[in-house]
Design a protein around this motif. Structure first.
Motif, mmCIF file in Angstrom:
data_model
loop_
_atom_site.group_PDB
_atom_site.id
_atom_site.type_symbol
_atom_site.label_atom_id
_atom_site.label_comp_id
_atom_site.label_asym_id
_atom_site.label_seq_id
_atom_site.Cartn_x
_atom_site.Cartn_y
_atom_site.Cartn_z
ATOM 1 N N UNK A 399 0.939 -1.142 0.042
ATOM 2 C CA UNK A 399 -0.187 -0.040 -0.087
ATOM 3 C C UNK A 399 0.920 1.122 0.043
ATOM 4 N N UNK A 400 0.169 2.121 -0.674
ATOM 5 C CA UNK A 400 1.253 3.649 -0.564
ATOM 6 C C UNK A 400 1.067 4.255 1.032
ATOM 7 N N UNK A 401 0.394 3.838 1.792
ATOM 8 C CA UNK A 401 0.221 4.162 3.173
ATOM 9 C C UNK A 401 1.023 3.470 4.234
ATOM 10 N N UNK A 402 1.399 4.056 5.430
ATOM 11 C CA UNK A 402 2.026 3.231 6.694
ATOM 12 C C UNK A 402 1.808 4.076 7.626
ATOM 13 N N UNK A 403 0.478 4.231 8.085
ATOM 14 C CA UNK A 403 -0.005 4.871 9.253
ATOM 15 C C UNK A 403 0.215 4.017 10.600
ATOM 16 N N UNK A 404 -0.746 2.893 10.573
ATOM 17 C CA UNK A 404 -1.232 2.317 11.703
ATOM 18 C C UNK A 404 -1.181 0.883 11.466
ATOM 19 N N UNK A 405 -0.931 -0.289 12.443
ATOM 20 C CA UNK A 405 -1.439 -1.592 12.244
ATOM 21 C C UNK A 405 -1.583 -2.290 13.453
ATOM 22 N N UNK A 406 -2.243 -3.265 13.196
ATOM 23 C CA UNK A 406 -2.900 -4.020 14.512
ATOM 24 C C UNK A 406 -2.326 -5.545 14.273
ATOM 25 N N UNK A 423 5.225 -1.996 7.736
ATOM 26 C CA UNK A 423 5.725 -0.466 7.319
ATOM 27 C C UNK A 423 4.613 0.217 7.887
ATOM 28 N N UNK A 424 4.811 0.776 9.076
ATOM 29 C CA UNK A 424 3.555 1.701 9.632
ATOM 30 C C UNK A 424 4.495 2.479 10.826
ATOM 31 N N UNK A 425 3.825 3.545 11.071
ATOM 32 C CA UNK A 425 4.629 4.336 12.100
ATOM 33 C C UNK A 425 3.996 4.133 13.530
ATOM 34 N N UNK A 426 2.921 3.468 13.619
ATOM 35 C CA UNK A 426 2.293 3.159 14.799
ATOM 36 C C UNK A 426 1.869 1.786 14.989
ATOM 37 N N UNK A 427 2.060 0.927 15.687
ATOM 38 C CA UNK A 427 1.701 -0.697 15.708
ATOM 39 C C UNK A 427 0.907 -0.869 17.226
ATOM 40 N N UNK A 428 -0.045 -1.430 16.983
ATOM 41 C CA UNK A 428 -0.703 -2.106 18.400
ATOM 42 C C UNK A 428 -0.736 -3.561 18.138
ATOM 43 N N UNK A 429 -0.293 -4.220 19.344
ATOM 44 C CA UNK A 429 -0.196 -5.693 19.431
ATOM 45 C C UNK A 429 -1.308 -6.134 20.583
ATOM 46 N N UNK A 430 -2.362 -6.897 19.865
ATOM 47 C CA UNK A 430 -3.342 -7.258 20.741
ATOM 48 C C UNK A 430 -4.206 -6.069 21.315
ATOM 49 N N UNK A 431 -4.252 -5.327 20.538
ATOM 50 C CA UNK A 431 -5.197 -3.890 20.914
ATOM 51 C C UNK A 431 -5.452 -3.411 19.384
ATOM 52 N N UNK A 439 2.174 9.420 23.743
ATOM 53 C CA UNK A 439 2.986 8.277 22.733
ATOM 54 C C UNK A 439 2.940 8.894 21.252
ATOM 55 N N UNK A 440 4.245 8.853 20.600
ATOM 56 C CA UNK A 440 4.177 9.336 19.237
ATOM 57 C C UNK A 440 3.272 8.796 18.127
ATOM 58 N N UNK A 441 2.817 9.684 17.286
ATOM 59 C CA UNK A 441 2.035 9.191 16.357
ATOM 60 C C UNK A 441 2.270 9.769 14.774
ATOM 61 N N UNK A 442 2.587 8.976 14.160
ATOM 62 C CA UNK A 442 2.866 9.523 12.607
ATOM 63 C C UNK A 442 2.960 8.336 11.691
ATOM 64 N N UNK A 443 3.278 8.672 10.472
ATOM 65 C CA UNK A 443 3.110 7.830 9.212
ATOM 66 C C UNK A 443 4.444 7.627 8.635
ATOM 67 N N UNK A 444 4.403 6.360 8.065
ATOM 68 C CA UNK A 444 5.627 6.038 7.104
ATOM 69 C C UNK A 444 4.994 6.420 5.714
ATOM 70 N N UNK A 451 6.215 13.225 13.655
ATOM 71 C CA UNK A 451 5.269 12.746 14.671
ATOM 72 C C UNK A 451 4.782 13.781 15.716
ATOM 73 N N UNK A 452 3.476 13.488 15.972
ATOM 74 C CA UNK A 452 2.697 14.362 16.814
ATOM 75 C C UNK A 452 2.746 13.465 18.161
ATOM 76 N N UNK A 453 2.398 14.146 19.222
ATOM 77 C CA UNK A 453 2.033 13.666 20.560
ATOM 78 C C UNK A 453 3.602 13.107 21.037
ATOM 79 N N UNK A 454 3.727 13.058 22.421
ATOM 80 C CA UNK A 454 5.101 12.548 22.974
ATOM 81 C C UNK A 454 5.867 13.740 23.053
ATOM 82 N N UNK A 455 6.729 13.688 23.913
ATOM 83 C CA UNK A 455 7.764 14.898 24.303
ATOM 84 C C UNK A 455 8.383 15.543 23.130
ATOM 85 N N UNK A 456 8.670 14.356 22.056
ATOM 86 C CA UNK A 456 9.339 14.794 20.704
ATOM 87 C C UNK A 456 8.334 15.611 19.784
#
Ligand code: NDP
Length: 472
Positions: A399-406, A423-431, A439-444, A451-456
């Motif tokens: 896919x051209x996208x890479x934001x989130x994955x479960x 290839x995703x910027x944010x991954x959830x395992x069993x969630x 928590x940092x949030x952003x995409x590949x 990245x948004x959120x988190x101190x960075x």
């Protein structure tokens, strides 16, 4: 703007997506209004009361905004549902998230700092972390308040002055919070909101040469246009764009929870989410059983106006969005995918004036089909079958996208392997659908930059001055 309401000779209607009724009118900002807002923000930055305010005090003001939002929690939540359509339970979750984000950045304000760097014995090098200046924030309509606060809170904590443009469809909650911001002691001109269209107000904002940083959440196409406009002034951009996210279920997972969450991952917010679990990958061993249970649970979802407490699936944000999604459903059927549930507006006559759509599931989807490739942004799930881990990783990344994955498995090694290779910027395992202000949030790939959120996140809203002093 500058601590006061400013009108416009032109206005636009706001509509309740559950009924199609007009619920209010908001000024339509012209380019001149936007330029005036940027000028006001520039003056407030240069004043420089806000920029030079003791950081702890700046933080306390953000905490006070959070406190006022907490006091008006029910009211803001209802306003979000009235304007955007989502079930009230979801609006409450979003408002609670926005309050937490102001609290997080209120606490973080006096921890934004530079560092000292060892060089030679007779030199001292240190960095100053300084605010950018005026930051522009272009907000989408799917999480009107939470996504606004996600970027406004760190920008303000760092000492910037801001101009935000909510989506034309959903400006109400941000306008309300702007009132709280003023009551909390923010100097005039620090927090400005302009209502208007993306084509005029949004474009004027991102093209303004006095803007020092841009944050945008929305579609990949619009993000690319904004980047082009920003490039002319060499303005940095933080882009959080589309997603076509894989949600992968292995046979050893807790299937009861995985089914519930697969439903939640796509039908929350009527699927109008960049992080929606819109591509469900089921291992062949569990495919039939999982799908049967998912279909059963999806059929029992309560569709209705978001303001009714029992509603689980609200309307889409607009007639246009409903039609767009119907277009994808037609394309899926025409290209040969199998529609196993939904595909049209509900039969309930009481809902006929709202922009509702039944929860929809397609199987027999080929990766080349439009519904498998493009961000649908509606309650439409595409389901795929896989047999090996190599296969599913390849398909998930196709896919051209890479934001989130479960990823659903109790096998630790397998989980780690998929996390590494996806290839995703944010991954959830069993969630699924988990994101905190910390928590940092952003995409590949085409899902964004930065990245948004988190101190960075503060890195985007500050610049570094590197200072070296010769002490010999
Ligand atoms: P857009 O990405 O076009 O809109 C998002 C925001 O950008 C809105 O505030 C919009 O203003 C503004 N905007 C639009 N054009 C410009 C521009 N040239 N310069 C500056 N700002 C601009 O999304 P749409 O509302 O058109 O939705 C279409 C599709 O986009 C959806 O179906 C979905 O696929 C995707 N989308 C993705 C989102 C995400 O979170 N990833 C969020 C929203 C949409 P206004 O709306 O007032 O015109």
């Amino acid at each position: 703007m500058n601590g006061a309401w400013t009108g416009s000779s032109e206005t636009f209607d706001l509509v309740n997506p559950a009924s199609g009724d007009v619920i209010g009118h908001v000024p339509r900002a012209s380019k001149e209004h936007v330029d005036a807002a940027v000028e006001v923000a520039r003056k407030a930055f240069d004043a420089p009361i806000w920029r030079d305010m003791e950081q702890t005090k700046r933080g306390k003001i953000l905490l006070q905004i959070a406190a006022l939002m907490r006091e008006h929690f029910e009211e803001i939540s209802k306003l979000e549902t009235l304007n955007q359509g989502k079930p009230i339970r979801e609006s409450k979750g979003d408002v609670a998230w926005a309050i937490r984000a102001f609290e997080y950045w209120g606490g973080a304000a006096d921890k934004i700092q530079g560092e000292t760097i060892p060089v030679t014995a007779n030199r001292v090098t240190y960095t100053l972390r300084e605010p950018l200046g005026v930051t522009a924030h272009i907000i989408p309509w799917n999480y009107p308040l939470a996504l606004a606060v996600r970027s406004l809170a760190p920008a303000l904590a760092a000492g910037n002055t801001v101009v935000a443009k909510p989506a034309e469809l959903t400006p109400l909650t941000l306008l309300r919070v702007a009132e709280f911001a003023q009551k909390s002691g923010l100097p005039d001109g620090v927090f400005n909101v302009v209502t208007g269209s993306g084509a005029v107000a949004g474009r004027a904002l991102v093209s303004n040469s006095h803007v020092d940083g841009i944050t945008f959440t929305g579609s990949t196409d619009t993000g690319a246009h904004i980047m082009e406009d920003a490039a002319k002034n060499v303005t940095p951009v933080l882009l959080e764009l589309g997603g076509k996210n894989p949600n992968i279920v292995f046979p050893d997972a807790d299937l009861k929870r995985a089914v519930q969450m697969a439903k939640y991952a796509i039908f929350t917010n009527a699927g109008q989410m960049c992080w929606a679990g819109s591509r469900l990958f089921l291992h062949e061993e569990i495919y039939e059983k999982f799908l049967e249970e998912l279909k059963k649970q999806t059929e029992s979802l309560r569709i209705g106006p978001g303001l009714e407490e029992k509603t689980e699936l609200g309307p889409m944000v607009s007639k246009e969005q409903q039609e767009r999604v119907m277009g994808y459903i037609r394309s899926g059927t025409e290209e040969g995918a199998k529609l196993i549930i939904g595909g049209q507006p509900p039969d309930d006559l009481a809902l006929r004036n709202g922009f509702f759509l039944k929860p929809t599931i397609f199987t027999d989807v080929k990766p080349t089909m439009k519904i498998a490739r493009e961000e649908i942004f509606g309650p439409v799930l595409t389901v795929f079958r896989f047999s090996t881990v190599e296969d599913v990783i390849r398909m998930a990344n196709e896919t051209q996208f890479g934001l989130y994955a479960g990823v659903w498995t109790n096998d630790l090694k397998l989980a780690h392997r998929v996390v590494r290779e996806i290839q995703a910027g944010v991954v959830a395992v069993n969630d699924y659908l988990v994101a905190y202000p910390q928590t940092p949030f952003g995409g590949y790939k085409d899902s964004g930059i930065g990245y948004e959120s988190g101190l960075q996140a503060v890195n985007h809203y500050t610049r570094i001055k590197s200072v070296t002093m010769n002490t010999s």
